[in-house]
Motif scaffolding. Structure first.
Motif, PDB file in Angstrom:
ATOM      1  N   LYS A  97       0.795  -1.216   0.000  1.00  0.00           N
ATOM      2  CA  LYS A  97       0.000   0.000   0.000  1.00  0.00           C
ATOM      3  C   LYS A  97       0.831   1.271   0.000  1.00  0.00           C
ATOM      4  O   LYS A  97       2.009   1.280   0.332  1.00  0.00           O
TER       5      LYS A  97
ATOM      6  N   TYR B  35      -9.632   3.643  -2.317  1.00  0.00           N
ATOM      7  CA  TYR B  35      -9.321   4.791  -1.474  1.00  0.00           C
ATOM      8  C   TYR B  35     -10.571   5.663  -1.347  1.00  0.00           C
ATOM      9  O   TYR B  35     -11.376   5.755  -2.270  1.00  0.00           O
ATOM     10  N   PRO B  43      -6.013  11.158  -0.302  1.00  0.00           N
ATOM     11  CA  PRO B  43      -6.671   9.840  -0.389  1.00  0.00           C
ATOM     12  C   PRO B  43      -6.311   8.984   0.822  1.00  0.00           C
ATOM     13  O   PRO B  43      -5.171   8.989   1.289  1.00  0.00           O
ATOM     14  N   LYS B  44      -7.310   8.245   1.281  1.00  0.00           N
ATOM     15  CA  LYS B  44      -7.132   7.370   2.443  1.00  0.00           C
ATOM     16  C   LYS B  44      -7.479   5.949   2.029  1.00  0.00           C
ATOM     17  O   LYS B  44      -8.587   5.693   1.553  1.00  0.00           O
ATOM     18  N   LEU B  45      -6.553   5.043   2.235  1.00  0.00           N
ATOM     19  CA  LEU B  45      -6.774   3.653   1.830  1.00  0.00           C
ATOM     20  C   LEU B  45      -7.828   2.995   2.717  1.00  0.00           C
ATOM     21  O   LEU B  45      -7.758   3.067   3.943  1.00  0.00           O
TER      22      LEU B  45
END
Lengths: 110, 113
Positions: A97, B35, B43-45
């Motif tokens: 990630k 995301y 952006p946030k996973l």
């Protein structure tokens, strides 16, 4: 996850070089340094990445400090289309990630 | 051209009404990501798939689920959308490897009424 620190915003003029700094003092030996940018109303796009040596591609250059605690993305000749948010990201060494920080909003003046 | 496709670009749903966002890829990458990006934020996973292995982020709400029926497709299901779930949802893919780049789709902007 290793963290990065970038200025919130920067401004430059068209056709001039731009140097975007990034600090990553907690980087580990196997972390890659990635740069992505996000143009307005679009998904992020890859710009460049490196591990230890400086890197060049058609979009930009990446200069990595010898101790790897900082790096600089260099746009050699900015255009209006380079106005975007630029993210410096350390690729997580244990997984696939990316963890995005707040990035630098780059404004290009005509 | 090989790419990451997200449809629709804009999705409107009602508070509490389940909604599914879709992503497809022609890159044949074995990792797919979702995301969430709220206004003026990074952006946030939410989660990612490594082949069929699902990897959830620790702080992803239970309201968010995902399915990957095959290599090419991945879905984001929001079981009961709240007003706070209004955001851009980005799908990305990559090959395996620490140095591998991620390829992002254009995103789906979700509006919750």
């Amino acid at each position: 996850d290793a963290k990065t620190t970038q200025p919130n915003s920067m401004e430059s003029n068209e056709e001039e070089p731009v140097h975007l700094p990034c600090n990553h003092s907690t980087i580990s030996g196997t972390d890659y340094i990635h740069w992505y940018r996000q143009l307005p109303s679009q998904g992020p796009e890859y710009v460049i990445h490196g591990l230890t040596s400086n890197v060049n591609n058609r979009m930009a250059s990446l200069a990595i400090a010898e101790d790897r605690k900082s790096s600089t993305l260099i746009l050699h000749r900015a255009t209006l289309r380079d106005a975007a948010v630029y993210y410096c990201i350390l690729r997580d060494s244990g997984a696939q990630k990316l963890v995005f920080g707040q990035g630098t909003r780059l404004t290009i003046n005509p | 051209d090989a790419m990451v496709i997200q449809n629709p670009r804009y999705q409107v749903t009602q508070f509490g009404k389940p909604v599914t966002l879709s992503c497809s890829q022609t890159l044949n990458h074995n990792v797919m990501y979702w995301y969430q990006q709220k206004s003026s934020q990074a952006p946030k996973l939410l989660f990612h798939y490594y082949d069929k292995d699902f990897n959830n982020e620790a702080d992803t709400p239970d309201n968010f689920q995902s399915r990957r029926p095959n290599t090419s497709f991945c879905f984001l299901d929001i079981r009961s959308p709240g007003l706070g779930d209004a955001a851009m949802y980005l799908c990305a893919t990559s090959r395996v490897g620490r140095g591998e780049t991620q390829y992002f789709g254009p995103g789906t902007r979700l509006l919750v009424l």
